[in-house]
Motif scaffolding. Structure first.
Motif, mmCIF file in Angstrom:
data_model
loop_
_atom_site.group_PDB
_atom_site.id
_atom_site.type_symbol
_atom_site.label_atom_id
_atom_site.label_comp_id
_atom_site.label_asym_id
_atom_site.label_seq_id
_atom_site.Cartn_x
_atom_site.Cartn_y
_atom_site.Cartn_z
ATOM 1 N N LYS A 72 1.157 -6.537 11.701
ATOM 2 C CA LYS A 72 0.892 -7.105 10.520
ATOM 3 C C LYS A 72 1.815 -7.366 9.548
ATOM 4 C CE LYS A 72 -3.649 -8.491 8.078
ATOM 5 N NZ LYS A 72 -3.460 -7.582 6.634
ATOM 6 N N THR A 74 -8.884 -6.246 5.081
ATOM 7 C CA THR A 74 -7.707 -6.030 5.760
ATOM 8 C C THR A 74 -7.497 -4.683 6.469
ATOM 9 O OG1 THR A 74 -6.233 -5.484 4.096
ATOM 10 C CG2 THR A 74 -6.700 -7.534 4.471
ATOM 11 N N SER A 88 2.734 -3.179 7.915
ATOM 12 C CA SER A 88 1.826 -2.498 7.949
ATOM 13 C C SER A 88 1.861 -0.375 7.177
ATOM 14 C CB SER A 88 0.238 -2.347 8.880
ATOM 15 O OG SER A 88 -0.431 -1.613 8.719
ATOM 16 N N VAL A 89 1.087 0.049 6.570
ATOM 17 C CA VAL A 89 1.720 1.124 5.830
ATOM 18 C C VAL A 89 1.035 1.866 7.682
ATOM 19 C CG1 VAL A 89 0.431 0.944 3.872
ATOM 20 C CG2 VAL A 89 -1.397 1.499 6.140
ATOM 21 N N ASP A 90 0.490 1.677 8.694
ATOM 22 C CA ASP A 90 0.159 2.149 9.794
ATOM 23 C C ASP A 90 1.211 2.055 10.773
ATOM 24 O OD1 ASP A 90 -3.009 1.105 9.775
ATOM 25 O OD2 ASP A 90 -2.998 3.026 9.160
HETATM 26 O O1 LIG Z 1 -6.128 2.622 7.822
HETATM 27 C C1 LIG Z 1 -5.564 2.314 7.135
HETATM 28 C C2 LIG Z 1 -5.205 2.653 5.492
HETATM 29 O O2 LIG Z 1 -6.672 4.572 5.115
HETATM 30 C C3 LIG Z 1 -5.278 1.289 6.848
HETATM 31 O O3 LIG Z 1 -5.514 0.564 8.558
HETATM 32 C C4 LIG Z 1 -5.608 -0.302 6.351
HETATM 33 O O4 LIG Z 1 -6.999 -0.097 6.749
HETATM 34 C C5 LIG Z 1 -5.046 -1.007 6.587
HETATM 35 O O5 LIG Z 1 -3.857 -1.224 5.946
HETATM 36 P P1 LIG Z 1 -2.570 -2.151 6.158
HETATM 37 O O6 LIG Z 1 -2.465 -2.693 7.653
HETATM 38 O O7 LIG Z 1 -3.079 -3.448 5.657
HETATM 39 O O8 LIG Z 1 -0.691 -1.708 5.718
#
Ligand SMILES: O=C(CO)[C@@H](O)[C@H](O)COP(=O)(O)O
Length: 237
Positions: free
Chosen positions: A45, A28, A77-79
């Motif tokens: 997402k 993901t 998302s963490v981003d």
């Molecule tokens: O760059 C990163 C983590 O280093 C993120 O993009 C993950 O790869 C995906 O995170 P989610 O979108 O699932 O929270």
């Protein structure tokens, strides 16, 4: 009532489905968002959800001004804070994509811009796809994703520059791309990965490969008239 227009949900969901289809991420490791500026939110997402399991209804609505989740139980998302920084800084963008595509990540980990070595690159990006400075230990410890957004905005500049260069590499991390829509942002992610692979293979064949003058001005000239070139505003006609 689910927050978010059906049309935007469909657009953002379809754009997220392109990531695995185009081989831009394993598991993901990628996410796409799209913004409704009139509604004051963007859809992104949900964190950790596989693309196979993802439905339009699962996309998370986030308040553009505050970053707060507006509806549902799924974590964004963490981003998310990186995406939000770009929407706030650049009014003309409508969608953002982040991936860990292999060749673009190689340039990001090497702290190298992707050089302009061919027309494939120059037709989309009016100069090298830039890599950010490294985040400081304090920035990484405090709020990595927030500072990731800030260093990209600091690197790219204003809305016009973001339109001319809809991509950047986060040092030791990976590519972020953007565009007028979620679909356009993921198309730029495909192009970033393609030109990164081409550049790597070109440099392996010829380490001295460089950007000929005509390529440097090809894109910006078409877009901004003769003499204009990204990174050299004085040259703009
Ligand atoms: O760059 C990163 C983590 O280093 C993120 O993009 C993950 O790869 C995906 O995170 P989610 O979108 O699932 O929270």
């Amino acid at each position: 009532m689910t927050i978010g227009s059906e049309a935007l949900r469909q657009d953002v969901w379809l754009a997220n489905q392109v990531i695995p289809k185009a081989g831009l991420a394993q598991l993901t490791w990628g996410n796409v968002s799209g913004v409704d500026r009139a509604g004051g939110y963007f859809l992104i997402k949900p964190s950790g959800v596989s693309y196979d399991d993802l439905t339009p209804e699962m996309l998370v609505p986030v308040d553009l001004a505050t970053g707060k989740v507006l509806d549902g139980d799924l974590r964004p998302s963490v981003d998310t804070e990186s995406h939000r920084a770009f929407y706030l800084a650049w009014p003309s963008i409508g969608g953002i994509t982040h991936t860990h595509s292999t060749h673009a990540v190689a340039f990001a980990q090497a702290n190298r811009d992707i050089p302009v070595l061919g027309t494939t690159h120059a037709d989309t990006f009016n100069g090298p796809v830039p890599v950010t400075r490294g985040l400081t230990p304090q920035e990484c410890a405090h709020d990595y994703e927030f500072h990731t957004g800030q260093v990209i905005v600091e690197l790219i500049g204003d809305d016009e520059a973001a339109a001319a260069m809809p991509a950047a590499l986060v040092a030791n991390h990976g590519p972020f791309t953007w565009g007028a829509s979620a679909k356009k942002s993921v198309e730029h992610a495909i192009i970033v990965e393609a030109v990164a692979e081409m550049a790597l293979k070109t440099l392996a064949l010829n380490p001295a490969a460089a950007t000929p003058q005509h390529l440097q001005e090809r894109h910006f000239k078409r877009k901004h008239g003769p003499g204009a070139y990204y990174g050299n505003p004085a040259a703009k006609s």
